[in-house]
Motif scaffolding. Structure first.
Motif, PDB file in Angstrom:
ATOM      1  N   ARG A   1      -0.510   2.630   2.799  1.00 60.43           N
ATOM      2  CA  ARG A   1      -1.372   2.189   1.708  1.00 60.43           C
ATOM      3  C   ARG A   1      -1.337   3.190   0.572  1.00 60.43           C
ATOM      4  O   ARG A   1      -0.921   4.326   0.743  1.00 60.43           O
ATOM      5  CB  ARG A   1      -2.809   2.065   2.207  1.00 60.43           C
ATOM      6  N   CYS A   2      -1.833   2.760  -0.593  1.00 52.17           N
ATOM      7  CA  CYS A   2      -1.982   3.677  -1.716  1.00 52.17           C
ATOM      8  C   CYS A   2      -3.122   4.655  -1.392  1.00 52.17           C
ATOM      9  O   CYS A   2      -4.028   4.344  -0.624  1.00 52.17           O
ATOM     10  CB  CYS A   2      -2.300   2.909  -2.996  1.00 52.17           C
ATOM     11  N   ALA A   3      -3.048   5.839  -1.997  1.00 50.31           N
ATOM     12  CA  ALA A   3      -4.093   6.845  -1.773  1.00 50.31           C
ATOM     13  C   ALA A   3      -5.382   6.524  -2.526  1.00 50.31           C
ATOM     14  O   ALA A   3      -6.385   7.221  -2.358  1.00 50.31           O
ATOM     15  CB  ALA A   3      -3.576   8.214  -2.199  1.00 50.31           C
ATOM     16  N   ASP A   4      -5.374   5.476  -3.314  1.00 50.30           N
ATOM     17  CA  ASP A   4      -6.536   5.081  -4.124  1.00 50.30           C
ATOM     18  C   ASP A   4      -7.813   5.043  -3.278  1.00 50.30           C
ATOM     19  O   ASP A   4      -7.825   4.500  -2.168  1.00 50.30           O
ATOM     20  CB  ASP A   4      -6.270   3.694  -4.727  1.00 50.30           C
ATOM     21  N   SER A   5      -8.893   5.620  -3.840  1.00 48.27           N
ATOM     22  CA  SER A   5     -10.151   5.737  -3.085  1.00 48.27           C
ATOM     23  C   SER A   5     -10.807   4.390  -2.787  1.00 48.27           C
ATOM     24  O   SER A   5     -11.699   4.291  -1.949  1.00 48.27           O
ATOM     25  CB  SER A   5     -11.138   6.600  -3.873  1.00 48.27           C
TER      26      SER A   5
ATOM     27  N   GLY B   1      -0.495  -2.839  -0.955  1.00 49.64           N
ATOM     28  CA  GLY B   1      -0.682  -2.544  -2.365  1.00 49.64           C
ATOM     29  C   GLY B   1      -2.065  -3.006  -2.796  1.00 49.64           C
ATOM     30  O   GLY B   1      -2.815  -3.587  -2.002  1.00 49.64           O
ATOM     31  N   HIS B   2      -2.419  -2.740  -4.041  1.00 52.54           N
ATOM     32  CA  HIS B   2      -3.736  -3.186  -4.513  1.00 52.54           C
ATOM     33  C   HIS B   2      -3.713  -3.405  -6.016  1.00 52.54           C
ATOM     34  O   HIS B   2      -2.858  -2.858  -6.735  1.00 52.54           O
ATOM     35  CB  HIS B   2      -4.803  -2.138  -4.165  1.00 52.54           C
ATOM     36  N   SER B   3      -4.645  -4.191  -6.492  1.00 50.94           N
ATOM     37  CA  SER B   3      -4.745  -4.462  -7.924  1.00 50.94           C
ATOM     38  C   SER B   3      -5.135  -3.185  -8.666  1.00 50.94           C
ATOM     39  O   SER B   3      -5.731  -2.270  -8.089  1.00 50.94           O
ATOM     40  CB  SER B   3      -5.769  -5.574  -8.176  1.00 50.94           C
ATOM     41  N   GLU B   4      -4.815  -3.132  -9.927  1.00 52.25           N
ATOM     42  CA  GLU B   4      -5.165  -1.995 -10.801  1.00 52.25           C
ATOM     43  C   GLU B   4      -4.642  -0.673 -10.240  1.00 52.25           C
ATOM     44  O   GLU B   4      -5.329   0.353 -10.293  1.00 52.25           O
ATOM     45  CB  GLU B   4      -6.692  -1.914 -11.002  1.00 52.25           C
ATOM     46  N   CYS B   5      -3.443  -0.685  -9.705  1.00 50.74           N
ATOM     47  CA  CYS B   5      -2.873   0.531  -9.112  1.00 50.74           C
ATOM     48  C   CYS B   5      -2.398   1.485 -10.221  1.00 50.74           C
ATOM     49  O   CYS B   5      -1.539   1.134 -11.035  1.00 50.74           O
ATOM     50  CB  CYS B   5      -1.706   0.171  -8.192  1.00 50.74           C
ATOM     51  N   GLY B   6      -2.960   2.682 -10.226  1.00 52.07           N
ATOM     52  CA  GLY B   6      -2.615   3.664 -11.255  1.00 52.07           C
ATOM     53  C   GLY B   6      -1.173   4.124 -11.163  1.00 52.07           C
ATOM     54  O   GLY B   6      -0.525   4.403 -12.190  1.00 52.07           O
ATOM     55  N   ALA B   7      -0.654   4.211  -9.938  1.00 54.46           N
ATOM     56  CA  ALA B   7       0.725   4.667  -9.765  1.00 54.46           C
ATOM     57  C   ALA B   7       1.711   3.650 -10.336  1.00 54.46           C
ATOM     58  O   ALA B   7       2.680   4.010 -11.016  1.00 54.46           O
ATOM     59  CB  ALA B   7       1.004   4.909  -8.274  1.00 54.46           C
TER      60      ALA B   7
END
Ligand SMILES: [Zn+2]
Length: 241
Positions: free
Chosen positions: A91-95, A144-150
Motif C-alpha cells: 500500500r501507499c504510505a499515506d496516513s 492504490g488510493h485516490s488523491e495520491c501525492g506520489a
C-alpha cells in the motif's frame, strides 16, 4: 516477522528449579494463552479466491459502517506465538490508507508493506516473497488510493523528477515512465487514470520481477489483485484481478 511457535513447556525446560510464585505465574499465563476463544471465530480463507472474497467483503462492511474486526477482543498471547496472514498488501504510505481498517481484518490476518505510491521496490518485493513463501499468504493486494501525492508528483514532474528532494526522484521515476507519461496532464481525470495505471502496473512488475510470486501464481496457490481506495467513500475498486 516471526512464525515460530513457542513451546508451552518452555517454562519447565530450564535446568534451574523455578520458585513456586514463578510456577503459579506460568500456569496462569498458559491457561490464559490456551483458553478457548469465546469471541466469534473468523475462519481464515484457505484459497486465493476465498481470500479475495474476504477482503472485498471486509471493504463492504467498512464502507457500510458495519466493521466487526476491531470490536473483537484480540487474543494477543496466542497471536504472539506465530502468524499466518491470509493476504499480503502493498500500500501507499499515506496516513489515510490502512488495510486492516479498509478491509476490516483483525491483527494477524494481513501482511502489510508500505511504500509511497505503492511502488514495488526490491525491498517490498522481498517482503511480499516472505509473505508468500514462508507465511503462505494466498493473495497479494496492490492498494492504490485516490488523491495520491506520489502519483500526483509523478505527473507534475514527469519531465524532470530531479527537482524533487532527497531520494524521491528514484522512487517517483518508477511511476513516471509507465503511468505519468501515459496520461494527458490537462485531463481532469489524469490523476485518477495514472493511479489506476500505477496499481495495475505493480501487479505486472511483481510477476515480472519475482519468480517466487510467479511460481506460486502458476501453481494456483496465489492470486494478485490491484485496486484503488476512494478516500472519500472508502470503496476499494478493483482495477486488475
Ligand atoms: Zn499515496
Amino acid at each position: 516477522m516471526n512464525n515460530r511457535k513457542a513451546s508451552p513447556f518452555t517454562y519447565f525446560s530450564r535446568t534451574d528449579s523455578p520458585s513456586m510464585p514463578l510456577i503459579l505465574v506460568a500456569l496462569v499465563t498458559l491457561t490464559l494463552a490456551f483458553a478457548p476463544n469465546e469471541t466469534p471465530s473468523k475462519d481464515a480463507p484457505s484459497t486465493p479466491d476465498e481470500a479475495v472474497a474476504a477482503v472485498m467483503a471486509g471493504n463492504a462492511r467498512f464502507v457500510n459502517g458495519q466493521s466487526t474486526a476491531h470490536t473483537i477482543e484480540t487474543d494477543r498471547a496466542q497471536l504472539a506465538s506465530g502468524q499466518a496472514p491470509f493476504a499480503a498488501v502493498i500500500r501507499c504510505a499515506d496516513s489515510r490508507v490502512a488495510p486492516e481498517i479498509c478491509f476490516d481484518q483483525p491483527l494477524g490476518q494481513l501482511f502489510v508493506c508500505a511504500v509511497a505510491g505503492n511502488v514495488p521496490t526490491l525491498e517490498g518485493i522481498a517482503s511480499l516473497e516472505y509473505g508468500v513463501a514462508v507465511l503462505g499468504t494466498k493473495l497479494i493486494v496492490v492498494m492504490g488510493h485516490s488523491e495520491c501525492g506520489a502519483v500526483g508528483a509523478a505527473i507534475e514532474h514527469r519531465e524532470d523528477t530531479s527537482v524533487l528532494p532527497g531520494s524521491l526522484p528514484g522512487l517517483i521515476d518508477q511511476i513516471v515512465s509507465p503511468c505519468a507519461l501515459a496520461v494527458d496532464p490537462s485531463d481532469a481525470d489524469a490523476l485518477k487514470k495514472a493511479t489506476a495505471c500505477n496499481a495495475a502496473k505493480s501487479v505486472t512488475q511483481l510477476l515480472k520481477r519475482s519468480n517466487v510470486i510467479k511460481e506460486a501464481v502458476a501453481k494456483g496457490d496465489l492470486r494478485l489483485i490491484a485496486g484503488v481506495q476512494d478516500l472519500g467513500t472508502g470503496v476499494f475498486t478493483l482495477v486488475k484481478k
